[in-house]
Every structure is written in structure tokens, then in C-alpha cells.
Design an enzyme around this catalytic site. Structure first.
Site, short mmCIF file in Angstrom:
data_model
loop_
_atom_site.label_atom_id
_atom_site.label_comp_id
_atom_site.label_asym_id
_atom_site.label_seq_id
_atom_site.Cartn_x
_atom_site.Cartn_y
_atom_site.Cartn_z
N TYR A 38 0.87 -1.18 0.00
CA TYR A 38 0.00 0.00 0.00
C TYR A 38 0.91 1.23 0.00
CZ TYR A 38 -4.44 2.33 0.95
OH TYR A 38 -5.55 3.12 0.86
N LYS A 93 -19.75 -20.23 -11.38
CA LYS A 93 -18.82 -20.13 -12.52
C LYS A 93 -17.44 -19.67 -12.02
CE LYS A 93 -20.10 -20.19 -16.46
NZ LYS A 93 -20.52 -21.17 -17.49
#
Lengths: 379, 379
Positions: A38, A93
Site C-alpha cells: 500500500y 462459474k
């Protein structure tokens, strides 16, 4: 022991609250870790991507992440249940893509069913993704949505209900022809059902060279004399060399070698099968109840019967195809899927079965080599 | 040993191609597994959610998943670099949410910077998510986007650059006042910088009861005589009891107890500090270079100096707040964040430090108890 899958599925989903989660793949334990993952370190990466957008593929999840996009307008065989009801399917999926192909995927279930709004929304969310899997979107709008997104996006887009099915059917036909000792492309095919799967399956069969195809919809044979034909049906009719005239499915299947059903339960009867050529091939893909049950089909003389169901031999399942296609597309960084992408994948899928027989025309989706066999065909 | 975090970040991101991935949380090994996680079992869940949409929270990832939404228009301190350049930052937020709070999150980086289109896109993708974290969106459009989404969505929405900062600043002030032995809410505060963070920080300080605030922007003190004030600046001015008249920052800070800078490097000089009240409190939050460096501030007589940087004491970092807020919001299934959500969180954050001192006004984000302390305040 027989299963009550409905009940077991409810229990499983209530226990885990869905099927996928985020996993962090970099250390996040202390300040040093965060300074790399970060701020402040991240700023340099944003700057670099700002300078050269192609670097997003190098430094972010874009490289290996697929958007599974639905508007919930055609969920499984259930119809238009909306975006929230689509989530479990799209998660499924995503879970298959990760489990079978190592591809990350995330469900995008859109709270709009307007063609233009869907196209716009997918384009707007595209930056994070390396590819788009459209899913459970009603025909005919699914055709325009896919076509437009393929033109307007620079990442590959595939409506799996169309091309997954089409590719598996072509592969199945190639091997069923071997099993029944047929050759040549002049064999006669009847495609019953001209929705999302029917149209693309027909397109792919035609592109491959099977030109003698009759198409049927709920009103019977599609022929030039009909005034109610969509753009897609007109296009298919024009591409086929079959002699299409007024009639019902029963008329169409006379002397056909192959029946491909993507229509509805019980559409094909024993009597119809009896009028087909010797050793006919029947793909009865309506779910959950096929156009003809396998035992009935066999008794009527069908040589190769395939369905969409896992509890019969010869399950023709999109899951044989889409994990490999997306893995290959992301790995190669292709710009777009083409119809040749699907013919190549179908040939590879068929060729992966060394000795197909009546009950094993295609591999199972649990075949560990399959994903890479399909992925390697993508270019 | 000093680090070159830019270089290390580039290496880390090139190695992993981003920071998060999908993890499958149900078995996917065989046909039975798939019959529960996918078809046919899944159909029943879609049907149930179709009947009762509130069940999406029970059976899908909606329950624990946050959308991290940006248009890339105000990335860190870097400016408007667009959607692709925002991905590393949004992935970073997602990684922090998962690592620190067990909350799943996914980056949605939008390829539009139009206010109405952003609002529409977020509403369209909302079904999959249980909350929305807006991030790195330019002021003033960030205000309208957040306000409208809060009204028009039934899941909690928070612009972290606004409220994360505001909450941490309020908590920091509460403890800095304890450390310097001040009491009462009539202390004089100067907020320098009235962008996303400045506006919300000011709103929260006013809501908490600090009413004596002077606001400064790049043109100086915000006062009623100025014709260039945005809606937000007018609103702040109206809510403050401070006597605002024409002048620059140097005029504003005279006799101030507290300086809160969310502006730019070097904005506050030693000379200005010398005119503040005894034992002043300075939060110099410009990144990466603060309004005044901590050593300079101390030398000038500042009693408590805080910055946004991890390499100095008293880092005021949004990461102290947003993981807990989202964890709590999802766990409680709240409808929306309110300003009281942030005051309560600030009080809890401040109260979590038993004995604050000059260099430790707030806990670090690595405090293991912190997330649940904050989460438990959400209702």
C-alpha cells in the site's frame, strides 16, 4: 445413495454464505509489508500505469481476472429472476474457473436489463478485468451485447451460454461421427431451439463446414416464407444449404443424421427418431429434462445420445470448455475471441479422447489435462 | 536499514501480478460437489432468492463483500490518473479489509469520471455487494456521489477519504486534548484544506460539538464575503461560530489550539506555530510531505504533532477505522452509515488508548483488538 441436491445446496450455501472469498497473496503483517503493498510504495505503481496503461497487466489482478457478468434475465432454465438470484450461479462459474483453471473471477450481477445499459456498465467496469464472461442473459439481446462488447472493448468477451455450448456440441459431433463411422460434412443436422445456445451452435457448425442444417423453433421449421424471423434466424437460414420449407420438427428430422436439441423437455419422440437415418446421433441438451430421455432414445435406435446431465453418460457441459478458454485467453493476452478460437478448441476437445465410444464421446471436466489442452489452442 | 519502497513495491507487484485472488470456500472435487455448488442444486437457491431477495445475504457473498469503487480521479496524492492506475490502490484497500477485518472486497475501477454515470454504475453493480467503499474520487463530485448513493441504495456507502480521515482526526483530537490537559469544546480549530477530507473532517468536528472552527483553502480564510464558495464551504461557514473574516492561513492560526492540515507540503511554518496558543496541537496530514515536519513542529513548541506517515509517531491513518466500520456494517446488516456512526467510532478509537501520551495519541492499525472495538460500535 441418492442425493437431494437442492437441500444439500441450500445447507452448503447457508453455512458458507456463498462459495468464493478474497485471498490476499502478499504479506500484510507489519508496516514494511504495508509500505510495499500500500502506501507509500504503491504510488510508484499507479504512476507507472498512468504513464503506460499496458502495465496494468503486469502489476495488477487484471492479468488473471475474469468478470462473470449477468443481468439475471435467463438464469439456468428458471427464467428472468433478476440480479440477486443470479449471484449463486455466477459464484459457481467463478468457483469453477478458479478450481479448474486457476483463473480468478468475480460475479458482476447488474441491476439493469436494458441492452444499452448493460453494454455501458460492462465497459465501465472493464478496467479491472482481463476478460469478460457473459452469462444467463436472454436472447436475442445477448447477441447484440456480446457483439458490441467484442468491438468496443480490448479484452476478450464470451457469452458462455452461446459459445461454451457451441464448442462442446461441435466437439461432441466430431467424435460421435467417428463412433458411428460417418465421414464428410454433408451429413444432415437438425438444430431445435434457436435461442442463445442454438444460434451460436448453428453458427459454429456452419463455420466448421456442416452446411446441411435445418433449424426449428417453437413454430416449426425456419424457412424463407416466414415473416417472423429475427436477424439471427435469417442469417442462419442464408448460410445453410438445406432445403427448408414449411413444416414441424417431425418433418425436419426425417433422414437427419444428427439432432441437436437446445429447446425443451420431451421435444423429440421415439417416432421422430425412427424417421432419422440409421444410427442417428442425438444431443438432447434441455435442462433438467432433456428433449428425449437416454433410455427411450436408445430403444428407438439412437447410436449416440448425449445430454446436459451429469447422471447420464456423455454429459455435454460448458465446463469442459470455458475454464481452458479463459485460462488461455488471459495467459496469451489475446485481444478478442474469434469463431476460430472455438473451432480450434472443439477440435482439441474432441482430439483429447483417444478412443471415443458410444458412452464416452468427450472427456469429463475432471480430466486434469483438459484445461491446458484447451488453453494451448487459444492464440 | 532503509527501504526503497517504490522499488520493492514494483518487484512485489510484478511477482504476484496484484495482491488479491479468488479463493473457493466449498469443495469442488467431484460431481457430487459440483451438484451442490453448481447445477442442479444451485437452481433452488436462485429460485428462493427470486422469491425473497433478502435471502441473498444468507446464501451468497453479498453478506461479507465490499465494493471498493474509484474512478481514478484523485489517486493518493498523485491526481487524476484514471481507472487502470487506481487498481493497485483499490487492491490495497481490499487486501487491508481482508487481512485486518476478514471482510472480502473487490476493486471496481470505473472507466468514467462523470458524476451521474458513476452513481448509475455503482447502483447497477450493487446487487453482489453488502457495502460500498468509495475511494480516490475528486472533490467536489465525491460529495454528491456519496450523498446520492446513500439515499438511493439500501446498502451502506462510505467515501473513506472523507470519513475515514474525519473519524481518525476526531479521535486524535479527543486524545490530544487529554494529553495537553485541555477541556471543553470551545477550543479554536483551524482546518486548512477543504477538499474531500477537509469537508468531512470539519462536518464531523462540528457534529461532535467543536463549533469554533476557521476554514482555509488555497485562497485563504473562508468567510462570508467571498463569492467563490462551494455549497460545502458555505455550509461549513454557516455551522461554525468562529468569527471568519478576510485573511490568510497565518491570520487564521493566531491563538488557535489546533491546526488540522489536509492541504499541501509546508503550508504551516514555525512562525505561524509561534502565534498559536500554548502547547498547540498540529495534525499535518498532507502526504507524502506534511504541512510541517515533526521535528520543526516540536522545535516551534507544538505539544502533539501527528502526520499521515508511518515513519513518524502518531500516524493518523484511515486504516485504523475503515476495516472495523465495514466489518461492523456487514455483520449488523445496517442500512446506511450516519454521521453518528463516525462519532461513535471516533470515541471508541480514542477510548481504546488507556493512557495516551504525546507520541501515542492513537493505537496502531496492528492492534489486534482494534477492528472489533470499532465494529462493535456500528449499529
Amino acid at each position: 445413495m441418492s442425493h437431494d441436491y437442492n437441500k444439500e445446496a441450500m445447507e452448503l450455501h447457508a453455512l458458507h454464505h456463498g462459495k468464493i472469498e478474497t485471498k490476499v497473496k502478499v504479506p500484510m503483517e507489519n508496516r514494511d509489508d504495508l509500505s510495499r503493498a500500500y502506501t507509500p510504495g504503491i504510488a510508484e505503481i499507479s504512476r507507472e500505469i498512468g504513464r503506460d496503461p499496458s502495465l496494468a497487466r503486469e502489476y495488477t489482478i487484471k492479468r488473471n481476472t475474469v468478470a462473470i457478468v449477468s443481468d439475471g434475465s435467463a438464469i439456468l432454465g428458471l427464467g428472468n429472476l433478476g440480479a440477486l438470484a443470479a449471484i449463486p450461479v455466477m459464484e459457481g462459474k467463478a468457483a469453477i474457473l478458479k478450481s479448474f483453471a486457476g483463473v480468478d473471477a468475480f460475479p458482476i450481477c447488474l441491476d439493469t436489463q436494458d441492452t444499452e445499459e448493460i453494454i455501458k456498465a460492462v465497459k465501465q467496469i472493464a478496467p479491472v478485468f482481463g476478460a469478460v464472461n457473459l452469462e444467463d442473459i436472454q436472447a436475442p439481446k445477448c447477441f447484440e451485447i456480446e457483439e458490441r462488447l467484442r468491438k468496443e472493448l480490448s479484452i476478450p468477451v464470451m457469452h458462455d451460454d452461446q459459445w461454451g455450448t457451441a464448442t462442446v456440441v461441435l466437439a461432441g459431433i466430431i467424435n460421435a461421427l467417428k463412433v458411428t463411422g460417418r465421414e464428410g460434412k454433408d451429413i444432415k443436422i437438425v438444430v431445435n431451439g434457436v435461442g442463445a445456445a442454438g444460434v451460436s451452435t448453428s453458427r459454429l457448425l456452419l463455420a466448421y463446414g456442416f452446411l446441411n442444417i435445418l433449424f426449428c423453433d417453437s413454430k416449426g421449421i425456419i424457412h424463407a416464407g416466414r415473416a417472423d424471423l429475427t436477424k439471427e434466424k435469417q442469417e442462419l437460414l442464408k448460410a445453410s444449404v438445406a432445403n427448408a420449407s414449411e413444416g414441424q420438427l417431425a418433418d425436419a428430422v426425417k433422414d437427419a443424421d444428427i439432432f441437436v436439441g437446445v429447446s425443451k423437455a420431451g421435444a423429440l419422440t421415439s417416432e421422430m427418431v425412427a424417421t432419422m437415418r440409421k444410427d442417428p446421433i442425438v444431443f438432447a441438451l434441455a435442462n433438467p429434462i432433456p428433449e428425449i430421455m437416454p433410455d427411450v432414445a436408445r430403444e428407438a435406435g439412437v447410436a449416440v445420445i448425449a445430454t446436459g446431465r451429469s447422471d447420464f453418460p456423455n454429459q455435454l457441459n460448458n465446463s469442459l470448455i470455458f475454464p481452458g478458454l479463459f485460462k488461455g485467453a488471459l495467459a496469451k493476452g489475446i485481444k478478442q475471441f474469434e469463431i476460430t478460437t472455438f473451432t480450434k478448441a472443439a477440435l482439441a476437445l474432441a482430439g483429447h479422447v483417444k478412443n471415443p465410444d458410444q458412452e464416452n464421446i468427450l472427456p469429463t471436466m475432471f480430466d486434469k489435462e483438459l484445461v491446458d489442452v484447451i488453453a494451448s489452442t487459444v492464440e
